[in-house]
Scaffold this active site. Sequence first.
Site, mmCIF file in Angstrom:
data_model
loop_
_atom_site.group_PDB
_atom_site.id
_atom_site.type_symbol
_atom_site.label_atom_id
_atom_site.label_comp_id
_atom_site.label_asym_id
_atom_site.label_seq_id
_atom_site.Cartn_x
_atom_site.Cartn_y
_atom_site.Cartn_z
ATOM 1 N N ASN A 270 43.937 29.109 33.193
ATOM 2 C CA ASN A 270 45.426 29.728 33.194
ATOM 3 C C ASN A 270 45.704 30.773 31.675
ATOM 4 O OD1 ASN A 270 48.583 30.067 33.299
ATOM 5 N ND2 ASN A 270 48.214 29.026 31.194
ATOM 6 N N TYR B 132 44.737 44.699 32.098
ATOM 7 C CA TYR B 132 45.340 43.742 32.373
ATOM 8 C C TYR B 132 45.408 43.746 34.335
ATOM 9 C CZ TYR B 132 48.937 39.915 33.169
ATOM 10 O OH TYR B 132 49.281 38.669 33.435
ATOM 11 N N LYS C 111 43.255 40.930 36.432
ATOM 12 C CA LYS C 111 43.892 40.027 37.372
ATOM 13 C C LYS C 111 43.345 40.353 38.653
ATOM 14 C CE LYS C 111 46.097 37.530 34.524
ATOM 15 N NZ LYS C 111 45.745 36.104 34.478
#
Length: 247
Positions: free
Chosen positions: A90, A155, A159
């Site tokens: 996470n 980012y 992802k």
Amino acid sequence: MLKGKTAVVTGGTRGIGYAVVKKYLENGAQVILFGSRKETVEKALQKLKEENPDWPVEGAWPDLKDPEAVRTEIERIHQKYRRIDILVNNAGVSDRVPTIDCDPAHFDEVIGLNVNAIFHAVQPVVKIMKEQGGGCILNTSSMVSKFGQPSGVAYPASKFAVNGLTISLARELGPYQIRVNAVAPGVTRTDMVASLPEEMIKPLIDRIPLRRVGEPEDVANAFLFLASDLAAYVTGEILSVDGAAMS
Ligand code: NAD
């Protein structure tokens, strides 16, 4: 729902990771949370102990960008608990820097934590899960893995990579009864979002069909489902928890 399971949660000191740790403890797991620093790990442990002094939780702060540091910590946990049933990758950082201003070292930094660190934890854990006959790996993706974002390419790039890792690992590891899934949160009320002024939050909410931002617990509930036996036949899935936000 997780009675007797051992779970490792990276980025477990605050925000979404902390909510996952709490949810797993409430559901009978023993949890080892990872954070970036001793102080923040100890603070999170103290907060959890105040909620329930009997919860079986401990913390560690290996450098997630160092494969050997992560391997050593995972092996220590395995020696102590004899199993690792759930790994939640996470820990992550976001990015808003426009491309032209983005130092390549900054790009590496974001990819290093959001992608490479997952691989560093997955490798030793997969060895353990194969030997014990199965397990569950969960990754935190993001709604930007569907839409990208207007600034800060590192980012969304990271992802999209998380989704690629998740789907490919699910295919590779399914025959060993290791399930691999990801949760893709939308805008979630962690420290960062809570500190935004009302005039920034309002237009965000207007674009979310459910007309509110997500709470860390909304996301933690998805992590609970995917880690539990209720999801025994779910693997290779990217589960959105974003109120159907469109961008
Ligand atoms: P947060 O900043 O509150 O927590 C981040 C966690 O990652 C902390 O526990 C921190 O210790 C850990 N971390 C950060 N840098 C680290 C490093 N260098 N080494 C080790 N650990 C490090 O953030 P959050 O919002 O709870 O985010 C958690 C995950 O959820 C991230 O992967 C993030 O990309 C994702 N996410 C968040 C949102 C949101 O709106 N909050 C939306 C989509 C996805």
